[in-house]
Design a protein around this motif. Structure first.
Motif, short mmCIF file in Angstrom:
data_model
loop_
_atom_site.label_atom_id
_atom_site.label_comp_id
_atom_site.label_asym_id
_atom_site.label_seq_id
_atom_site.Cartn_x
_atom_site.Cartn_y
_atom_site.Cartn_z
N ARG A 92 39.14 -21.87 -61.28
CA ARG A 92 40.16 -21.02 -60.66
C ARG A 92 40.60 -21.60 -59.32
N MET A 93 39.67 -22.20 -58.57
CA MET A 93 40.05 -22.87 -57.31
C MET A 93 41.05 -23.99 -57.63
N GLY A 94 40.80 -24.71 -58.70
CA GLY A 94 41.73 -25.76 -59.13
C GLY A 94 43.11 -25.19 -59.46
N ASP A 95 43.11 -24.06 -60.18
CA ASP A 95 44.37 -23.38 -60.51
C ASP A 95 45.15 -23.04 -59.24
N LEU A 96 44.42 -22.51 -58.25
CA LEU A 96 45.08 -22.08 -57.01
C LEU A 96 45.67 -23.27 -56.27
N ALA A 97 44.95 -24.40 -56.26
CA ALA A 97 45.49 -25.62 -55.66
C ALA A 97 46.78 -26.02 -56.40
N GLN A 149 27.20 -18.35 -44.35
CA GLN A 149 28.00 -19.34 -43.63
C GLN A 149 29.46 -19.33 -44.11
N LEU A 150 29.64 -19.39 -45.42
CA LEU A 150 31.01 -19.42 -45.95
C LEU A 150 31.73 -18.10 -45.71
N ASN A 151 30.96 -17.02 -45.78
CA ASN A 151 31.55 -15.71 -45.55
C ASN A 151 32.09 -15.60 -44.12
N GLU A 152 31.37 -16.21 -43.18
CA GLU A 152 31.81 -16.19 -41.79
C GLU A 152 33.10 -17.01 -41.63
N THR A 153 33.09 -18.20 -42.22
CA THR A 153 34.29 -19.05 -42.12
C THR A 153 35.48 -18.37 -42.78
N ASP A 154 35.20 -17.60 -43.83
CA ASP A 154 36.28 -16.91 -44.54
C ASP A 154 37.02 -15.94 -43.63
N GLU A 191 44.21 -18.07 -49.34
CA GLU A 191 43.22 -17.01 -49.08
C GLU A 191 42.33 -16.80 -50.32
N ARG A 192 42.97 -16.82 -51.52
CA ARG A 192 42.21 -16.63 -52.76
C ARG A 192 41.28 -17.82 -53.02
N PHE A 193 41.76 -19.03 -52.72
CA PHE A 193 40.93 -20.23 -52.88
C PHE A 193 39.64 -20.05 -52.06
N ALA A 197 35.60 -19.62 -53.17
CA ALA A 197 34.51 -20.45 -52.62
C ALA A 197 33.36 -19.56 -52.15
N VAL A 198 33.72 -18.46 -51.46
CA VAL A 198 32.69 -17.51 -50.99
C VAL A 198 31.94 -16.92 -52.18
N SER A 199 32.70 -16.60 -53.21
CA SER A 199 32.12 -15.99 -54.39
C SER A 199 31.13 -16.94 -55.10
#
Lengths: 214, 214
Positions: A92-97, A149-154, A191-193, A197-199
């Motif tokens: 899905r990250m690839g789709d969003l890119a 960590q990723l949640n914070e960066t998000d 934002e969805r990408f 990643a967080v997920s």
């Protein structure tokens, strides 16, 4: 049997990590295509998404082989199921890119991003890609704490997203409605990408903690 | 052992079907909230999304129990993995319904949809919900051909989506930019909801065909 399981699991992790690296590369290229109105690059990113889909199918096959031949239970089983979920999310990250690249393709020869917003969109892309870079590492060598960590960066991603949406919907917006709607979709794709990643990091943390608690 | 497997698989199918029914209900309520600017209903839909997330977790648990206790192989294994993927996608359909409701919530007390577009947005919601209704049946009683059917209906969704995007980005648009960007996101959520339904049907068809070919 256990050694064989762990070596196959290792290979699954490598596959996921490589797949995530493809998604980050797609995101960076898509970002360049958008900011430089590079139609050819945009088309390459859209076409290359097929590779990420195939990588997901290969992850699925590895997971199914593992389940069929090793019949793992408990935390080992959870790891394999985690991999199946992660593969879906990275695809899905690839789709969003690819959606980001498509925004550039559809707007061509115009540039989706007005000059005054280049800085903010560049930053959005840089932060989102950095999150996925971290994920490439976490997939290769899982450790707990990645999610926090990723949640914070998000939160940075969400803040840039909110700022951009404010600019786009402000009464002073001077670039017309097609540009506003394209940009609104574009920043949402970023934002969805980041959300995906967080997920993935959350799933990894859960699998990790499960193992440690076992 | 086989009987027990098939009865557990049956239960997993029922869980997925019920989860999909929750997602359709959320979509229909979200549509009403958007068209009637019903803030309270929008909040209920957003809050109820948690139920769909929990249903997905329960599907995961059932799938893991099945894998751990029955160690299925070949087409049986593929069915369980298919269920794991489908649960993820249906959970995403629930998210998209919640995003639609959120559009109403954020715009309140204004209505996101101008009167002249009420018809098209209503139709978009009706077609998308109909696709998910069909999916509820397919999940309960899988049969091949569901994918082709949903894929065809999805072309109607794409056509309404394209028509609405043309209206929104037309120079004659008279409702301002915040309304245009909200609507662009709204129609995209519907389009994505329908895409996820197609994607579930595709997975089901593959699992079905796999069984028939085995």
């Amino acid at each position: 049997m256990r050694d064989s399981f762990h070596s196959e699991l290792e290979s699954l992790r490598e596959q996921l990590s490589a797949m995530c690296a493809q998604a980050v590369e797609a995101l960076r290229s898509a970002g360049r295509a958008v900011l430089e109105a590079d139609h050819e690059l945009a088309e390459r990113v859209v076409a290359a998404d097929r590779e990420i889909d195939l990588a997901r199918d290969r992850c699925d096959e590895t997971a199914q082989r593992l389940l069929a031949l090793q019949a793992p239970v408990a935390s080992d089983l959870r790891l394999v199921i985690t991999a199946v979920h992660c593969a879906d999310k990275i695809e899905r990250m690839g789709d969003l890119a690819a959606h980001i690249a498509d925004t550039a393709r559809l707007a061509h020869p115009a540039c989706v991003v007005p000059a005054e917003l280049t800085g903010a969109v560049t930053e959005l892309g840089t932060v989102a890609a950095g999150m996925a870079d971290r994920l490439v590492e976490l997939l290769r060598e899982p450790r707990s704490g990645g999610y926090a960590q990723l949640n914070e960066t998000d939160q940075t991603v969400d803040a840039i997203h909110a700022e951009l949406m404010n600019r786009i919907t402000d009464t002073s917006w001077a670039y017309g409605i097609p540009s506003a709607t394209s940009l609104a979709l574009l920043v949402r794709f970023y934002e969805r990408f980041a959300d995906q990643a967080v997920s993935v990091a959350k799933r990894l943390d859960f699998a990790c903690t499960g193992i440690m608690a076992a």
